[in-house]
Design a protein around this motif. Structure first.
Motif, PDB file in Angstrom:
ATOM      1  N   LYS A 116       0.814  -1.216   0.000  1.00 40.51           N
ATOM      2  CA  LYS A 116       0.000   0.000   0.000  1.00 40.51           C
ATOM      3  C   LYS A 116       0.852   1.272   0.000  1.00 40.51           C
ATOM      4  O   LYS A 116       0.500   2.266  -0.620  1.00 40.51           O
ATOM      5  CB  LYS A 116      -0.929  -0.023   1.205  1.00 40.51           C
ATOM      6  N   ARG A 117       1.995   1.226   0.672  1.00 41.44           N
ATOM      7  CA  ARG A 117       2.847   2.423   0.759  1.00 41.44           C
ATOM      8  C   ARG A 117       3.396   2.861  -0.603  1.00 41.44           C
ATOM      9  O   ARG A 117       3.768   4.011  -0.773  1.00 41.44           O
ATOM     10  CB  ARG A 117       3.986   2.191   1.744  1.00 41.44           C
ATOM     11  N   ASP A 118       3.452   1.947  -1.569  1.00 41.79           N
ATOM     12  CA  ASP A 118       3.975   2.272  -2.899  1.00 41.79           C
ATOM     13  C   ASP A 118       2.898   2.732  -3.871  1.00 41.79           C
ATOM     14  O   ASP A 118       3.205   3.116  -4.995  1.00 41.79           O
ATOM     15  CB  ASP A 118       4.703   1.065  -3.486  1.00 41.79           C
ATOM     16  N   HIS A 119       1.643   2.691  -3.449  1.00 45.10           N
ATOM     17  CA  HIS A 119       0.555   3.041  -4.363  1.00 45.10           C
ATOM     18  C   HIS A 119       0.581   4.510  -4.755  1.00 45.10           C
ATOM     19  O   HIS A 119       0.148   4.853  -5.853  1.00 45.10           O
ATOM     20  CB  HIS A 119      -0.790   2.661  -3.755  1.00 45.10           C
ATOM     21  N   LYS A 120       1.079   5.385  -3.886  1.00 35.41           N
ATOM     22  CA  LYS A 120       1.119   6.805  -4.253  1.00 35.41           C
ATOM     23  C   LYS A 120       2.059   7.040  -5.439  1.00 35.41           C
ATOM     24  O   LYS A 120       1.776   7.861  -6.305  1.00 35.41           O
ATOM     25  CB  LYS A 120       1.510   7.673  -3.063  1.00 35.41           C
ATOM     26  N   PHE A 121       3.163   6.289  -5.503  1.00 31.82           N
ATOM     27  CA  PHE A 121       4.072   6.409  -6.641  1.00 31.82           C
ATOM     28  C   PHE A 121       3.415   5.885  -7.914  1.00 31.82           C
ATOM     29  O   PHE A 121       3.581   6.462  -8.993  1.00 31.82           O
ATOM     30  CB  PHE A 121       5.381   5.656  -6.372  1.00 31.82           C
ATOM     31  N   LEU A 122       2.669   4.803  -7.774  1.00 32.28           N
ATOM     32  CA  LEU A 122       1.971   4.236  -8.923  1.00 32.28           C
ATOM     33  C   LEU A 122       0.914   5.205  -9.438  1.00 32.28           C
ATOM     34  O   LEU A 122       0.801   5.432 -10.649  1.00 32.28           O
ATOM     35  CB  LEU A 122       1.326   2.899  -8.561  1.00 32.28           C
ATOM     36  N   ARG A 123       0.151   5.795  -8.526  1.00 31.82           N
ATOM     37  CA  ARG A 123      -0.864   6.779  -8.937  1.00 31.82           C
ATOM     38  C   ARG A 123      -0.215   7.943  -9.686  1.00 31.82           C
ATOM     39  O   ARG A 123      -0.739   8.406 -10.703  1.00 31.82           O
ATOM     40  CB  ARG A 123      -1.613   7.304  -7.719  1.00 31.82           C
ATOM     41  N   LYS A 124       0.915   8.397  -9.182  1.00 34.83           N
ATOM     42  CA  LYS A 124       1.616   9.520  -9.806  1.00 34.83           C
ATOM     43  C   LYS A 124       2.088   9.149 -11.215  1.00 34.83           C
ATOM     44  O   LYS A 124       1.903   9.915 -12.160  1.00 34.83           O
ATOM     45  CB  LYS A 124       2.810   9.919  -8.934  1.00 34.83           C
ATOM     46  N   LYS A 125       2.658   7.946 -11.356  1.00 35.25           N
ATOM     47  CA  LYS A 125       3.129   7.490 -12.671  1.00 35.25           C
ATOM     48  C   LYS A 125       1.966   7.324 -13.654  1.00 35.25           C
ATOM     49  O   LYS A 125       2.072   7.695 -14.819  1.00 35.25           O
ATOM     50  CB  LYS A 125       3.860   6.158 -12.545  1.00 35.25           C
ATOM     51  N   LEU A 126       0.855   6.757 -13.181  1.00 35.88           N
ATOM     52  CA  LEU A 126      -0.297   6.576 -14.059  1.00 35.88           C
ATOM     53  C   LEU A 126      -0.886   7.921 -14.468  1.00 35.88           C
ATOM     54  O   LEU A 126      -1.333   8.075 -15.612  1.00 35.88           O
ATOM     55  CB  LEU A 126      -1.351   5.697 -13.378  1.00 35.88           C
ATOM     56  N   ALA A 127      -0.879   8.887 -13.567  1.00 38.78           N
ATOM     57  CA  ALA A 127      -1.360  10.224 -13.911  1.00 38.78           C
ATOM     58  C   ALA A 127      -0.459  10.862 -14.972  1.00 38.78           C
ATOM     59  O   ALA A 127      -0.948  11.531 -15.891  1.00 38.78           O
ATOM     60  CB  ALA A 127      -1.426  11.100 -12.666  1.00 38.78           C
ATOM     61  N   GLN A 128       0.837  10.646 -14.859  1.00 40.34           N
ATOM     62  CA  GLN A 128       1.767  11.170 -15.866  1.00 40.34           C
ATOM     63  C   GLN A 128       1.513  10.543 -17.234  1.00 40.34           C
ATOM     64  O   GLN A 128       1.714  11.178 -18.253  1.00 40.34           O
ATOM     65  CB  GLN A 128       3.216  10.898 -15.454  1.00 40.34           C
ATOM     66  N   LYS A 129       1.067   9.291 -17.246  1.00 39.35           N
ATOM     67  CA  LYS A 129       0.789   8.586 -18.498  1.00 39.35           C
ATOM     68  C   LYS A 129      -0.645   8.799 -18.977  1.00 39.35           C
ATOM     69  O   LYS A 129      -1.062   8.186 -19.954  1.00 39.35           O
ATOM     70  CB  LYS A 129       1.030   7.081 -18.315  1.00 39.35           C
TER      71      LYS A 129
END
Length: 159
Positions: A116-129
């Motif tokens: 769960k702690r890594d989901h913020k990075f994933l959200r950020k990357k998906l938003a960039q894409k």
């Protein structure tokens, strides 16, 4: 002068003990992943199985997307993260009887494989894409511990 040398030796000793403790911790985690479970296979055995079974299902676009998504992972741990995440993506694809790994399967498997702690990075990357995360919110709401044992049951209950 003798007191300074004594202190340096003591500090050096604590540093070595600390570094050996950290190394031992990571070795012990690896050891636990190799321990067989009830079914006779270890976590690492299952990861290898799903990697082998889904190797042919990857397109170049999905490979590039996976590389982009794991780019925030520190270089030292990136290979381990790539292997763990790719095997979980393969597991999701195989359980759904998919022929190829699609972007949707990749994102779903990535969310399942990461804590769960890594989901913020994933959200950020998906938003960039410019990838909408709305269809995947149900997976973000669950923590990794909810997935590890019976992730399929959790998945069925959220749909």
């Amino acid at each position: 002068m003798s007191i300074i040398v004594d202190y340096l030796i003591i500090l050096w000793g604590f540093l070595l003990i600390g570094l050996m403790g950290i190394g031992g911790f990571f070795m012990f985690r690896k050891f636990l992943k190799k321990m067989p479970k009830e079914d006779g296979k270890s976590v690492m055995d299952w990861e290898e199985y799903y990697m082998d079974q889904s190797k042919h299902m990857w397109n170049e676009n999905e490979k590039l997307l996976l590389e982009e998504l794991i780019s925030p992972v520190p270089e030292l741990f990136r290979d381990v993260a790539r292997h763990k995440i790719a095997s979980k993506i393969g597991e999701v694809a195989l359980k759904k009887n998919e022929e190829m790994i699609t972007q949707e399967i990749l994102i779903e498997g990535y969310i399942i494989a990461t804590p769960k702690r890594d989901h913020k990075f994933l959200r950020k990357k998906l938003a960039q894409k410019d990838i909408d995360v709305t269809p995947y919110e149900q997976f973000f709401d669950l923590s990794q511990t909810d997935y590890t044992d019976n992730w399929q049951d959790s998945y069925k209950n959220t749909n």
